[in-house]
Structures are given as structure tokens and as C-alpha cells.
Scaffold this motif. Structure first.
Motif, PDB file in Angstrom:
ATOM      1  N   LYS A   1       0.805  -1.227   0.106  1.00  0.00           N
ATOM      2  CA  LYS A   1       0.028   0.055  -0.027  1.00  0.00           C
ATOM      3  C   LYS A   1       0.928   1.359  -0.175  1.00  0.00           C
ATOM      4  O   LYS A   1       0.490   2.290  -0.605  1.00  0.00           O
ATOM      5  N   ARG A   2       1.873   1.119   0.451  1.00  0.00           N
ATOM      6  CA  ARG A   2       2.737   2.283   0.858  1.00  0.00           C
ATOM      7  C   ARG A   2       4.192   1.949   0.068  1.00  0.00           C
ATOM      8  O   ARG A   2       4.670   0.524   0.275  1.00  0.00           O
ATOM      9  N   SER A   3       5.117   2.960  -0.456  1.00  0.00           N
ATOM     10  CA  SER A   3       6.364   2.443  -0.656  1.00  0.00           C
ATOM     11  C   SER A   3       7.232   3.745  -0.299  1.00  0.00           C
ATOM     12  O   SER A   3       6.719   4.762  -0.141  1.00  0.00           O
ATOM     13  N   LEU A   4       8.581   3.583  -0.712  1.00  0.00           N
ATOM     14  CA  LEU A   4       9.526   4.659  -0.419  1.00  0.00           C
ATOM     15  C   LEU A   4       9.843   5.300  -1.764  1.00  0.00           C
ATOM     16  O   LEU A   4       9.940   4.588  -2.910  1.00  0.00           O
ATOM     17  N   GLU A   5       9.660   6.649  -2.021  1.00  0.00           N
ATOM     18  CA  GLU A   5      10.124   7.128  -3.223  1.00  0.00           C
ATOM     19  C   GLU A   5      11.152   8.042  -2.760  1.00  0.00           C
ATOM     20  O   GLU A   5      11.169   8.727  -1.762  1.00  0.00           O
ATOM     21  N   PRO A   6      11.960   8.491  -3.962  1.00  0.00           N
ATOM     22  CA  PRO A   6      13.054   9.534  -3.842  1.00  0.00           C
ATOM     23  C   PRO A   6      12.593  10.716  -3.315  1.00  0.00           C
ATOM     24  O   PRO A   6      11.429  11.262  -3.682  1.00  0.00           O
ATOM     25  N   TYR A   7      13.047  11.424  -2.422  1.00  0.00           N
ATOM     26  CA  TYR A   7      12.372  12.893  -2.078  1.00  0.00           C
ATOM     27  C   TYR A   7      13.836  13.810  -1.612  1.00  0.00           C
ATOM     28  O   TYR A   7      14.325  13.448  -0.732  1.00  0.00           O
ATOM     29  N   GLY A   8      14.022  14.683  -2.588  1.00  0.00           N
ATOM     30  CA  GLY A   8      15.260  15.515  -2.022  1.00  0.00           C
ATOM     31  C   GLY A   8      16.475  14.607  -2.096  1.00  0.00           C
ATOM     32  O   GLY A   8      16.562  13.722  -3.068  1.00  0.00           O
TER      33      GLY A   8
END
Ligand SMILES: [Zn+2]
Length: 320
Positions: free
Chosen positions: A229-236
Motif C-alpha cells: 500500500k505504501r512505498s519509499l520514493e526519492p525525495y530531495g
């Protein structure tokens, strides 16, 4: 007295997104300019960048002014079991009489505030005051758009009563961002609103009727994504935890284009309210403003809020 308009610039968008997201509100105000009937389109097309940029000023004020928050929502479930909204008096003074002003302010005033803004915009057109016309156009666009968001019509605004915390930003920020390119943004009918009060109440009533689907379908689709349901995404330079794309996509389609329908309805309503205010003001000739630049009439000041501070009032955007 010197006019001072505070524009809050967000240096970062961090964990708190804003109603309809920056993208949603800006899109709604911008496309409303191009949806207008010909006789007003000529004016707004020159200022489409202004009403777009300032579409989120109303949310920015939520960091600064205690009284701002309640203008963005109405907890319909405090008064009504289900849509249509026919228990709450639609006239402000009748509602005060029935529930008291304190109660109204506590549970939100968005439809009444839209009508207040409509009055202010009409006056601005009558005065042919460019600064007021544009400021009130940007602001009323924001509040009208908020009234079209189902989660702005319920006390369970972030799924906090049903173990769905985060759904607010999912519906109005994550989904519009992910599906932006495929969303139709040109509404069919923009016309004079003969009864603005009943118009905005019926749009809010529609929003309220959608709350059940928004919540129920999120639960249903969550069951289909027990592990992703959730995932890690690149952020900064790091990563952030977000609703995954597969989950978001399934939820978006399960909602049967609800996000697109409400965005289109918002654009149509914003353009129709601007047009109605102008007609009610006697259709003033605005051609004298020509292409007057913002610098020539604006003395806006830019301030930067402390984003470690929380929004005043309810925190709609916290995620789990
Ligand atoms: Zn808002």
C-alpha cells in the motif's frame, strides 16, 4: 493606510500538503480563466498567472490566522446524517439562530464564506478595483474548490475516526499529482448562477454524498494491497514514505474518476461565480486595465512562515 497583502511562500512542501494540493488549487483557478464566457475571458486571461499563483493564499493564511481554518470546510455530519443538506439552514442568520455562531465556527462555514466572498468580489467589480478583484477572485476560487472536496464535508476529514489517517492528502494531493495529465480540465457549462446560495450548498451536498465511497473504497483497495500500500520514493536527497503507485492507481479507478469530476466541477463553479459577480456588478468595462502588470498595481509583501510551526486549527494533512 498602506495596503499590505501577505503572501506566504513555502520554501518546502515537506510532510504537510495543502487542500487540493498546490497543484489542484492552482489548476482550478487557472483553467477557470479559460472557461469563462467571451465577455469576461478577455480580462481574466491577462491575469491567469496571478489567480493561479494566489490560489493557495487562503491555505497559507491558515498558518497565520486562527479564524481562517473554519472557512475551508463544514462538518456536515455534525448536523445531518446524510445528504442532501436540508437540516442546516442555508441562510447564515437562520443558521446562527438555530445553532449559535460559536457552533457554526467550530464545525466550519465554507458555503457561507463562499457567499461572503461572492459579495466582496461583486463590490470589487463595482468599484473597478483591480487589486481587490484579483485578490477576491483568487480567494473565492480556493473556497469553492474546497467545497467540492468530499473530505472537506465531514468531521472524519483525515480518516482519523476510521483508521485511515492520511486519506485527505491521498485524495486531494497524491491522486491529482499522479493523474494530472489524464484529467480533463475544460468544463462544458459556465454560466450565470441565478441562486448562488443554493448552488454552493448543492455542490457541498454532492461532496458529502461522496464521503462514504471515498472511505469505503480506500478500505477495499487497501485489502488488495496488504504489502504494497505504501512505498519509499526519492525525495530531495533522501526518501519519503508515500502511497504506492499501484495502490493509488487502483484507488483512483475504483473512485470512477471522482477526482476528475470534482476538479472539473470546481473549475466550472469558480468561473461561474466570477462571471456572476461581474454580471451582478453591472458588467463593468474592464478593458482600461489592459495588460497592467502586477508591479504597477500591487504592493504585496512576501513573508516566509516558520514551517516547523503547525497549521492553526485542524491538522488535515498528517500522515500515519
Ligand atoms: Zn483550503
Amino acid at each position: 493606510m498602506k495596503r499590505v497583502v501577505f503572501i506566504v511562500v513555502f520554501a518546502m512542501l515537506g510532510k504537510q500538503a495543502l487542500a487540493w494540493g498546490f497543484l489542484g488549487h492552482k489548476t482550478i483557478n487557472y483553467y477557470a480563466c479559460f472557461a469563462l464566457p467571451q465577455d469576461l475571458f478577455g480580462f481574466y486571461k491577462n491575469y491567469s498567472d496571478y489567480v493561479k499563483t494566489h490560489a493557495v493564499d487562503a491555505d497559507s493564511r491558515r498558518y497565520l490566522i486562527d479564524a481562517e481554518a473554519c472557512r475551508h470546510y463544514l462538518d456536515c455530519d455534525h448536523y445531518e446524517h446524510s445528504a442532501p443538506l436540508d437540516t442546516i439552514p442555508h441562510r447564515w442568520f437562520d443558521a446562527i439562530e438555530k445553532y449559535t455562531e460559536d457552533t457554526l465556527l467550530e464545525f466550519g462555514i465554507v458555503p457561507w464564506h463562499v457567499l461572503n466572498m461572492k459579495y466582496r468580489l461583486t463590490q470589487a467589480f463595482k468599484e473597478k478595483n483591480l487589486r481587490k478583484i484579483l485578490k477576491n477572485s483568487a480567494d473565492i476560487g480556493h473556497y469553492i474548490a474546497d467545497a467540492h472536496v468530499p473530505l472537506h464535508s465531514t468531521s472524519n476529514y483525515n480518516g482519523q475516526q476510521t483508521d485511515q489517517v492520511g486519506i485527505h492528502a491521498l485524495w486531494e494531493t497524491r491522486l491529482p499529482q499522479l493523474f494530472y495529465d489524464s484529467i480533463d480540465k475544460m468544463p462544458g457549462t459556465v454560466e450565470y448562477i441565478s441562486n448562488p446560495q443554493e448552488f454552493i450548498w448543492s455542490r457541498l451536498s454532492e461532496s458529502y454524498s461522496m464521503v462514504d465511497s471515498v472511505l469505503r473504497l480506500e478500505k477495499l483497495i487497501s485489502k488488495m494491497h496488504p504489502n504494497d500500500k505504501r512505498s519509499l520514493e526519492p525525495y530531495g536527497r533522501g526518501v519519503k514514505r508515500a502511497y504506492s503507485i499501484p495502490f493509488s492507481r487502483d484507488y483512483y479507478y475504483a473512485l470512477d474518476n471522482m477526482v476528475e469530476r470534482r476538479m472539473l466541477a470546481s473549475i466550472e463553479a469558480v468561473a461561474s461565480f466570477w462571471y456572476t459577480a461581474w454580471v451582478d456588478a453591472g458588467q463593468p468595462d474592464l478593458s482600461e486595465f489592459g495588460n497592467l502588470s502586477m508591479e504597477e498595481w500591487s504592493d504585496d509583501k512576501i513573508i516566509t512562515p516558520d514551517l516547523n510551526q503547525k497549521m492553526k486549527g485542524r491538522q488535515e494533512y498528517d500522515i500515519e
